[in-house]
Scaffold this motif. Structure first.
Motif, PDB file in Angstrom:
ATOM      1  N   ILE A  92      -4.475  -0.276  -3.736  1.00 45.23           N
ATOM      2  CA  ILE A  92      -4.505  -1.735  -3.830  1.00 45.23           C
ATOM      3  C   ILE A  92      -3.985  -2.349  -2.533  1.00 45.23           C
ATOM      4  N   VAL A  93      -4.712  -3.320  -2.013  1.00 42.42           N
ATOM      5  CA  VAL A  93      -4.199  -4.111  -0.895  1.00 42.42           C
ATOM      6  C   VAL A  93      -3.710  -5.417  -1.498  1.00 42.42           C
ATOM      7  N   GLY A 116       3.495   1.835 -11.491  1.00 39.82           N
ATOM      8  CA  GLY A 116       2.367   2.221 -12.341  1.00 39.82           C
ATOM      9  C   GLY A 116       1.534   3.325 -11.716  1.00 39.82           C
ATOM     10  N   GLY A 117       1.977   3.823 -10.556  1.00 40.02           N
ATOM     11  CA  GLY A 117       1.296   4.958  -9.939  1.00 40.02           C
ATOM     12  C   GLY A 117       0.243   4.575  -8.913  1.00 40.02           C
ATOM     13  N   PHE A 118       0.135   3.282  -8.598  1.00 42.38           N
ATOM     14  CA  PHE A 118      -0.852   2.878  -7.598  1.00 42.38           C
ATOM     15  C   PHE A 118      -0.291   3.036  -6.187  1.00 42.38           C
ATOM     16  N   SER A 119      -1.212   3.267  -5.254  1.00 35.59           N
ATOM     17  CA  SER A 119      -0.801   3.256  -3.856  1.00 35.59           C
ATOM     18  C   SER A 119      -0.997   1.814  -3.373  1.00 35.59           C
ATOM     19  N   VAL A 120       0.066   1.211  -2.836  1.00 40.92           N
ATOM     20  CA  VAL A 120       0.017  -0.220  -2.529  1.00 40.92           C
ATOM     21  C   VAL A 120       0.224  -0.478  -1.043  1.00 40.92           C
ATOM     22  N   ILE A 121      -0.693  -1.235  -0.471  1.00 45.12           N
ATOM     23  CA  ILE A 121      -0.545  -1.645   0.923  1.00 45.12           C
ATOM     24  C   ILE A 121      -0.241  -3.140   0.907  1.00 45.12           C
ATOM     25  N   ARG A 130     -10.204 -12.740   6.106  1.00 44.76           N
ATOM     26  CA  ARG A 130     -10.727 -11.659   6.955  1.00 44.76           C
ATOM     27  C   ARG A 130      -9.789 -10.454   6.969  1.00 44.76           C
ATOM     28  N   ARG A 131      -8.504 -10.752   7.021  1.00 46.11           N
ATOM     29  CA  ARG A 131      -7.516  -9.662   7.098  1.00 46.11           C
ATOM     30  C   ARG A 131      -7.477  -8.856   5.794  1.00 46.11           C
ATOM     31  N   PHE A 132      -7.515  -9.576   4.651  1.00 40.91           N
ATOM     32  CA  PHE A 132      -7.541  -8.873   3.355  1.00 40.91           C
ATOM     33  C   PHE A 132      -8.687  -7.855   3.361  1.00 40.91           C
ATOM     34  N   ILE A 133      -9.850  -8.337   3.788  1.00 40.06           N
ATOM     35  CA  ILE A 133     -11.043  -7.489   3.702  1.00 40.06           C
ATOM     36  C   ILE A 133     -10.995  -6.344   4.720  1.00 40.06           C
ATOM     37  N   ASP A 134     -10.616  -6.663   5.952  1.00 38.38           N
ATOM     38  CA  ASP A 134     -10.545  -5.610   6.975  1.00 38.38           C
ATOM     39  C   ASP A 134      -9.573  -4.500   6.559  1.00 38.38           C
ATOM     40  N   GLU A 135      -8.441  -4.912   6.023  1.00 37.90           N
ATOM     41  CA  GLU A 135      -7.436  -3.910   5.622  1.00 37.90           C
ATOM     42  C   GLU A 135      -7.926  -3.089   4.429  1.00 37.90           C
ATOM     43  N   ALA A 136      -8.654  -3.750   3.521  1.00 34.02           N
ATOM     44  CA  ALA A 136      -9.169  -3.020   2.353  1.00 34.02           C
ATOM     45  C   ALA A 136     -10.202  -1.989   2.802  1.00 34.02           C
ATOM     46  N   ILE A 137     -11.055  -2.381   3.751  1.00 29.21           N
ATOM     47  CA  ILE A 137     -12.075  -1.438   4.241  1.00 29.21           C
ATOM     48  C   ILE A 137     -11.379  -0.273   4.955  1.00 29.21           C
ATOM     49  N   LYS A 138     -10.444  -0.640   5.841  1.00 31.40           N
ATOM     50  CA  LYS A 138      -9.748   0.370   6.642  1.00 31.40           C
ATOM     51  C   LYS A 138      -9.047   1.416   5.771  1.00 31.40           C
ATOM     52  N   SER A 139      -8.435   0.945   4.692  1.00 29.78           N
ATOM     53  CA  SER A 139      -7.654   1.884   3.879  1.00 29.78           C
ATOM     54  C   SER A 139      -8.444   2.406   2.682  1.00 29.78           C
ATOM     55  N   ASP A 140      -9.712   2.001   2.577  1.00 29.93           N
ATOM     56  CA  ASP A 140     -10.559   2.435   1.472  1.00 29.93           C
ATOM     57  C   ASP A 140      -9.959   2.027   0.120  1.00 29.93           C
ATOM     58  N   ALA A 141      -9.461   0.804   0.049  1.00 24.84           N
ATOM     59  CA  ALA A 141      -8.836   0.327  -1.189  1.00 24.84           C
ATOM     60  C   ALA A 141      -9.899  -0.099  -2.195  1.00 24.84           C
ATOM     61  N   GLU A 142      -9.566   0.071  -3.478  1.00 18.84           N
ATOM     62  CA  GLU A 142     -10.500  -0.334  -4.542  1.00 18.84           C
ATOM     63  C   GLU A 142     -10.316  -1.792  -4.925  1.00 18.84           C
ATOM     64  N   VAL A 203      -0.319  -4.662 -13.934  1.00 16.99           N
ATOM     65  CA  VAL A 203      -0.550  -3.211 -13.971  1.00 16.99           C
ATOM     66  C   VAL A 203      -1.621  -2.881 -15.016  1.00 16.99           C
ATOM     67  N   ASP A 204      -1.496  -3.491 -16.211  1.00 17.25           N
ATOM     68  CA  ASP A 204      -2.485  -3.242 -17.272  1.00 17.25           C
ATOM     69  C   ASP A 204      -3.874  -3.692 -16.835  1.00 17.25           C
ATOM     70  N   LYS A 205      -3.927  -4.853 -16.204  1.00 11.81           N
ATOM     71  CA  LYS A 205      -5.214  -5.396 -15.769  1.00 11.81           C
ATOM     72  C   LYS A 205      -5.882  -4.474 -14.755  1.00 11.81           C
ATOM     73  N   LEU A 206      -5.076  -3.962 -13.815  1.00 13.56           N
ATOM     74  CA  LEU A 206      -5.615  -3.062 -12.790  1.00 13.56           C
ATOM     75  C   LEU A 206      -6.125  -1.764 -13.414  1.00 13.56           C
ATOM     76  N   LYS A 207      -5.378  -1.252 -14.384  1.00 11.67           N
ATOM     77  CA  LYS A 207      -5.798  -0.010 -15.049  1.00 11.67           C
ATOM     78  C   LYS A 207      -7.106  -0.254 -15.784  1.00 11.67           C
ATOM     79  N   GLU A 208      -7.204  -1.418 -16.422  1.00 16.69           N
ATOM     80  CA  GLU A 208      -8.424  -1.764 -17.156  1.00 16.69           C
ATOM     81  C   GLU A 208      -9.616  -1.872 -16.182  1.00 16.69           C
ATOM     82  N   LEU A 209      -9.380  -2.568 -15.070  1.00 14.38           N
ATOM     83  CA  LEU A 209     -10.460  -2.769 -14.094  1.00 14.38           C
ATOM     84  C   LEU A 209     -10.961  -1.463 -13.494  1.00 14.38           C
ATOM     85  N   LEU A 210     -10.011  -0.566 -13.219  1.00 18.82           N
ATOM     86  CA  LEU A 210     -10.379   0.696 -12.582  1.00 18.82           C
ATOM     87  C   LEU A 210     -10.665   1.790 -13.613  1.00 18.82           C
ATOM     88  N   GLU A 211     -10.695   1.372 -14.878  1.00 23.88           N
ATOM     89  CA  GLU A 211     -10.987   2.279 -15.998  1.00 23.88           C
ATOM     90  C   GLU A 211     -10.093   3.513 -15.968  1.00 23.88           C
TER      91      GLU A 211
END
Ligand code: B12
Length: 212
Positions: A92-93, A116-121, A130-142, A203-211
């Motif tokens: 997650i970014v 909750g066990g997520f890797s957080v940047i 632009r920065r949100f997106i560039d960082e998400a691409i760079k780190s391969d965030a979901e 945390v629950d929402k993220l788990k739901e989104l990422l199944e």
């Protein structure tokens, strides 16, 4: 043995930056769950600050000192709140939207996600689309998670989502938003994939989104 929550709340309210770590450490050594110390002590104290700020009984400098006291407590609680997860459940970014300097809630969400066990940047405050997106691409965030506490920064969350869509990235990178003025309706309106009104439901929402 008995922790007095009023002492913790009062130390947050009066901005007792030196006292908070002592009270939090004492509560931990008394065996109290980190979650209780967070909710019944630190967050409860910050709610008093929010009320008094709203009714003009205190002003920005006092709030800032209380925020520092809150952060001093969070710094001690963080390892305990994070302890739970080992394998990153997803990447997650996170950041506070452009034009917005509030970060207490965002830091809490970040901490809970780590727990909750997520890797957080964490990109910090005043983060441009632009920065949100560039960082998400760079780190391969979901997921990109955005926080907004002032209404004037909310359009920047929409701008991030629009930019993701225009670059055909919205299927690959999901968006979750939150912060005091944000609602599920607003999330639907701007096309965010998720909304949560507090750190644990984030945390629950993220788990739901990422199944997960
Ligand atoms: C602390 C505070 C400050 C501190 C911030 C310190 C810091 N490091 O963050 C200081 C003093 C610096 C500050 C400054 C300002 N503030 Co201020 N501030 C607050 C206050 C009192 C508390 C916010 C807070 O920390 N709450 C505690 C946390 C734990 O709650 P939270 O942030 O809501 O987060 C929770 C949820 O919302 C959710 N969440 C949060 N983010 C996310 C993200 C995701 C992805 C998800 C899923 C969930 C989620 O989970 C969190 C944990 O449960 C609020 C009042 C309020 N009621 O919110 C005003 C408030 C937000 N501030 C306000 C204002 C106006 C300002 C200033 C413009 C004041 C000024 N004149 O300079 C500046 C803004 C500068 C800027 N550009 O950002 C207004 C905004 C009004 C509006 N309609 O936009 C508020 C609402 C006060 C008011 N009633 O007038 N502020």
């Amino acid at each position: 043995m008995d922790i007095k929550w009023d002492n913790v709340k009062n130390a947050i309210f009066t901005g007792n930056i030196a006292g908070i770590p002592i009270l939090v450490k004492r509560a931990i050594s008394d065996g109290l769950p980190a979650q209780d110390i967070l909710n019944k002590g630190l967050i409860a104290g910050m709610s008093i600050v929010a009320e008094k700020f709203k009714s003009n009984e205190i002003f920005v400098p006092e709030v800032l000192i209380s925020a520092k006291a809150m952060q001093a407590g969070l710094d001690i609680l963080e390892p305990l709140l994070v302890k739970a997860g080992f394998n990153p459940a997803g990447k997650i970014v996170i950041g506070t939207a452009r034009g917005d300097l509030h970060d207490i809630g965002k830091n809490l969400v970040s901490m809970m996600l780590k727990g909750g066990g997520f890797s957080v940047i964490d990109l910090g405050i005043d983060v441009a689309p632009r920065r949100f997106i560039d960082e998400a691409i760079k780190s391969d965030a979901e997921v990109i998670a955005m926080s907004s506490l002032i209404t004037t920064s909310m359009p920047s969350m929409k701008a991030t989502i629009d930019l993701l869509k225009s670059e055909n990235l919205s299927a690959k990178i999901k968006t979750v938003i939150g912060g005091a003025p944000v609602t599920q309706e607003y999330a639907d309106e701007i096309g965010a994939d998720g909304y949560a009104d507090n750190a644990s439901s984030a945390v629950d929402k993220l788990k739901e989104l990422l199944e997960l």
